[in-house]
Design a protein around this motif. Sequence first.
Motif, PDB file in Angstrom:
ATOM      1  N   SER A  97      45.515   1.033  29.299  1.00 40.64           N
ATOM      2  CA  SER A  97      46.227   1.958  30.187  1.00 40.64           C
ATOM      3  C   SER A  97      47.641   2.178  29.676  1.00 40.64           C
ATOM      4  CB  SER A  97      46.244   1.424  31.624  1.00 40.64           C
ATOM      5  OG  SER A  97      47.119   0.310  31.725  1.00 40.64           O
ATOM      6  N   HIS A  98      48.395   2.979  30.413  1.00 34.75           N
ATOM      7  CA  HIS A  98      49.785   3.248  30.061  1.00 34.75           C
ATOM      8  C   HIS A  98      50.744   2.227  30.649  1.00 34.75           C
ATOM      9  CE1 HIS A  98      48.788   7.817  29.481  1.00 34.75           C
ATOM     10  NE2 HIS A  98      48.224   7.038  28.565  1.00 34.75           N
ATOM     11  N   LEU A  99      50.229   1.091  31.093  1.00 38.04           N
ATOM     12  CA  LEU A  99      51.081   0.101  31.743  1.00 38.04           C
ATOM     13  C   LEU A  99      52.204  -0.411  30.842  1.00 38.04           C
ATOM     14  CD1 LEU A  99      51.612  -1.658  34.258  1.00 38.04           C
ATOM     15  CD2 LEU A  99      50.088  -3.367  33.251  1.00 38.04           C
ATOM     16  N   PRO A 100      51.941  -0.820  29.590  1.00 38.42           N
ATOM     17  CA  PRO A 100      53.074  -1.287  28.755  1.00 38.42           C
ATOM     18  C   PRO A 100      54.151  -0.221  28.583  1.00 38.42           C
ATOM     19  CG  PRO A 100      50.985  -1.939  27.787  1.00 38.42           C
ATOM     20  CD  PRO A 100      50.654  -0.998  28.890  1.00 38.42           C
ATOM     21  N   HIS A 101      53.739   1.021  28.376  1.00 41.44           N
ATOM     22  CA  HIS A 101      54.723   2.104  28.239  1.00 41.44           C
ATOM     23  C   HIS A 101      55.499   2.305  29.534  1.00 41.44           C
ATOM     24  CE1 HIS A 101      56.452   5.948  27.025  1.00 41.44           C
ATOM     25  NE2 HIS A 101      55.996   6.472  28.148  1.00 41.44           N
ATOM     26  N   SER A 102      54.818   2.231  30.671  1.00 42.56           N
ATOM     27  CA  SER A 102      55.497   2.405  31.955  1.00 42.56           C
ATOM     28  C   SER A 102      56.470   1.267  32.225  1.00 42.56           C
ATOM     29  CB  SER A 102      54.467   2.492  33.081  1.00 42.56           C
ATOM     30  OG  SER A 102      53.670   3.642  32.946  1.00 42.56           O
ATOM     31  N   ILE A 103      56.088   0.051  31.855  1.00 45.18           N
ATOM     32  CA  ILE A 103      57.003  -1.080  32.033  1.00 45.18           C
ATOM     33  C   ILE A 103      58.262  -0.886  31.187  1.00 45.18           C
ATOM     34  CG2 ILE A 103      57.294  -3.550  31.604  1.00 45.18           C
ATOM     35  CD1 ILE A 103      54.416  -3.953  32.421  1.00 45.18           C
ATOM     36  N   LEU A 104      58.082  -0.430  29.949  1.00 43.02           N
ATOM     37  CA  LEU A 104      59.229  -0.184  29.075  1.00 43.02           C
ATOM     38  C   LEU A 104      60.139   0.899  29.653  1.00 43.02           C
ATOM     39  CD1 LEU A 104      60.725  -0.653  26.401  1.00 43.02           C
ATOM     40  CD2 LEU A 104      59.206   1.040  25.357  1.00 43.02           C
ATOM     41  N   ILE A 105      59.547   1.986  30.146  1.00 42.40           N
ATOM     42  CA  ILE A 105      60.341   3.064  30.734  1.00 42.40           C
ATOM     43  C   ILE A 105      61.067   2.572  31.987  1.00 42.40           C
ATOM     44  CG2 ILE A 105      60.218   5.305  31.864  1.00 42.40           C
ATOM     45  CD1 ILE A 105      59.946   5.494  28.873  1.00 42.40           C
ATOM     46  N   SER A 106      60.359   1.851  32.849  1.00 43.60           N
ATOM     47  CA  SER A 106      60.955   1.393  34.113  1.00 43.60           C
ATOM     48  C   SER A 106      62.102   0.429  33.868  1.00 43.60           C
ATOM     49  CB  SER A 106      59.884   0.740  34.989  1.00 43.60           C
ATOM     50  OG  SER A 106      58.870   1.654  35.340  1.00 43.60           O
ATOM     51  N   VAL A 107      61.890  -0.554  33.001  1.00 40.57           N
ATOM     52  CA  VAL A 107      62.934  -1.541  32.723  1.00 40.57           C
ATOM     53  C   VAL A 107      64.129  -0.889  32.039  1.00 40.57           C
ATOM     54  CG1 VAL A 107      63.471  -3.642  31.437  1.00 40.57           C
ATOM     55  CG2 VAL A 107      61.300  -3.463  32.658  1.00 40.57           C
ATOM     56  N   SER A 108      63.858   0.026  31.116  1.00 39.61           N
ATOM     57  CA  SER A 108      64.958   0.667  30.390  1.00 39.61           C
ATOM     58  C   SER A 108      65.821   1.497  31.321  1.00 39.61           C
ATOM     59  CB  SER A 108      64.400   1.558  29.271  1.00 39.61           C
ATOM     60  OG  SER A 108      63.633   0.797  28.356  1.00 39.61           O
ATOM     61  N   TYR A 109      65.172   2.333  32.116  1.00 40.91           N
ATOM     62  CA  TYR A 109      65.972   3.210  32.971  1.00 40.91           C
ATOM     63  C   TYR A 109      66.664   2.424  34.078  1.00 40.91           C
ATOM     64  CZ  TYR A 109      64.541   4.585  37.738  1.00 40.91           C
ATOM     65  OH  TYR A 109      64.369   4.659  39.081  1.00 40.91           O
ATOM     66  N   ALA A 110      65.995   1.381  34.599  1.00 36.79           N
ATOM     67  CA  ALA A 110      66.624   0.559  35.642  1.00 36.79           C
ATOM     68  C   ALA A 110      67.832  -0.183  35.091  1.00 36.79           C
ATOM     69  CB  ALA A 110      65.602  -0.423  36.213  1.00 36.79           C
ATOM     70  N   ALA A 111      67.723  -0.707  33.876  1.00 37.38           N
ATOM     71  CA  ALA A 111      68.848  -1.433  33.278  1.00 37.38           C
ATOM     72  C   ALA A 111      70.004  -0.504  32.960  1.00 37.38           C
ATOM     73  CB  ALA A 111      68.385  -2.153  32.015  1.00 37.38           C
ATOM     74  N   VAL A 112      69.718   0.685  32.427  1.00 42.43           N
ATOM     75  CA  VAL A 112      70.784   1.634  32.095  1.00 42.43           C
ATOM     76  C   VAL A 112      71.533   2.058  33.351  1.00 42.43           C
ATOM     77  CG1 VAL A 112      71.246   3.960  31.233  1.00 42.43           C
ATOM     78  CG2 VAL A 112      69.699   2.457  29.984  1.00 42.43           C
ATOM     79  N   VAL A 113      70.794   2.356  34.416  1.00 41.35           N
ATOM     80  CA  VAL A 113      71.438   2.792  35.657  1.00 41.35           C
ATOM     81  C   VAL A 113      72.267   1.656  36.258  1.00 41.35           C
ATOM     82  CG1 VAL A 113      71.006   3.559  38.023  1.00 41.35           C
ATOM     83  CG2 VAL A 113      69.710   4.547  36.130  1.00 41.35           C
ATOM     84  N   ALA A 114      71.723   0.440  36.277  1.00 43.35           N
ATOM     85  CA  ALA A 114      72.456  -0.685  36.856  1.00 43.35           C
ATOM     86  C   ALA A 114      73.727  -0.985  36.061  1.00 43.35           C
ATOM     87  CB  ALA A 114      71.558  -1.917  36.925  1.00 43.35           C
ATOM     88  N   LEU A 115      73.635  -0.939  34.730  1.00 41.08           N
ATOM     89  CA  LEU A 115      74.816  -1.198  33.914  1.00 41.08           C
ATOM     90  C   LEU A 115      75.877  -0.117  34.077  1.00 41.08           C
ATOM     91  CD1 LEU A 115      73.153  -2.471  30.603  1.00 41.08           C
ATOM     92  CD2 LEU A 115      74.491  -3.820  32.231  1.00 41.08           C
ATOM     93  N   ALA A 116      75.448   1.127  34.208  1.00 42.01           N
ATOM     94  CA  ALA A 116      76.409   2.211  34.381  1.00 42.01           C
ATOM     95  C   ALA A 116      77.005   2.228  35.783  1.00 42.01           C
ATOM     96  CB  ALA A 116      75.746   3.559  34.081  1.00 42.01           C
ATOM     97  N   ALA A 117      76.255   1.744  36.771  1.00 41.89           N
ATOM     98  CA  ALA A 117      76.750   1.762  38.149  1.00 41.89           C
ATOM     99  C   ALA A 117      77.848   0.731  38.377  1.00 41.89           C
ATOM    100  CB  ALA A 117      75.593   1.522  39.125  1.00 41.89           C
ATOM    101  N   VAL A 118      77.856  -0.356  37.617  1.00 36.61           N
ATOM    102  CA  VAL A 118      78.851  -1.417  37.832  1.00 36.61           C
ATOM    103  C   VAL A 118      80.271  -0.924  37.584  1.00 36.61           C
ATOM    104  CG1 VAL A 118      79.665  -3.639  36.969  1.00 36.61           C
ATOM    105  CG2 VAL A 118      77.252  -3.331  37.495  1.00 36.61           C
ATOM    106  N   PRO A 119      80.602  -0.345  36.418  1.00 33.93           N
ATOM    107  CA  PRO A 119      81.992   0.121  36.249  1.00 33.93           C
ATOM    108  C   PRO A 119      82.364   1.249  37.206  1.00 33.93           C
ATOM    109  CG  PRO A 119      80.625   0.798  34.392  1.00 33.93           C
ATOM    110  CD  PRO A 119      79.821  -0.162  35.186  1.00 33.93           C
TER     111      PRO A 119
END
Length: 322
Positions: A97-119
């Motif tokens: 299935s597309h699960l590994p790709h979805s996990i990569l997309i979810s973790v990447s976008y969640a981390a980018v947003v969280a890191l940008a939201a802090v400053p």
Amino acid sequence: MTAPLGVGAPDTATTVPPVGTPPVPAGPVRRRRGASQRNRPLWMLLPGGAVTVVVIVVPLCVAVYISLLDLDQYSIRQWVGAPFVALDNYIEAVRDSHLPHSILISVSYAAVVALAAVPLGVTAALVTQDRFRGRGLVRSIFLVPYVLPAFVVGTVWRIVLQPDGVANAMLGLDGLWLNGPRSFWALVIVQLWSSWPLVYLLAVSGLQSVDPVVYEAAALDGAGWWQKLRHVVAPYLRGPVALAFVISFLHNLNNFALPFVLFGVPSPEDVEVLPVLTYVESFQNFRFGLSAAMAVISLVLVAIPIAAYLRAVRLDTGEAKQ
């Protein structure tokens, strides 16, 4: 007899034991439990425990059981008698299935947003820390993106990001934001716009806990604004900002409404996040066993940062971090 109190002596007098009294052995002193410790009303936890079992434990057990079945639209009416396939759904989810790709997309976008939201959140908190005319209005405006429902946010930004929408007109660009390579950054921008006020709120709470005496002492020592920010403010913000980062990351990782409204289904490959993939497998492909396995995997994925945060601050043992 008692020893006289001298200058600098404690408030209570020290009693000298009489001659012939056997010495008290050194070691930890055991205190008798009081009635309040011995007879705690633990029965008062029963209502909350019952709700937790009904709302969390039972659905979790049902989801784990369904993930072990070959449950689809043909066997849903008698799901208890569906074929038992053990871990086949998990293997299929990882391999086919597309699960590994979805996990990569979810973790990447969640981390980018969280890191940008802090400053962004910390800067907004520092800007509105000092009193000025209209500060209450500015703080209220900062909270607008956070209080808007995800459906409203997704609908408005879907109109803004259309090929003939406001975004391309203001930036002088042509092309698609809701499909193709730009879709990932469109999701990051919209999610960042709606989630940074959470960091702002927690940063404001951390700034309000700073004692004004500390500011005055730093000013008397000749500290500049950078020294004050680094040595006075930063220690107070470390805990709230870390908590805000973890909550923001988990919220972004589990966010379903915003990607669903913004891109629809089937969503573009670059924004096929895990919650949307689970929805598609369950309610469009009717692979309920496979979608349950994906949901359990996402639960494990969410539990990892929670466990890391609890270990970092030692909330699980009740100890303060040294």
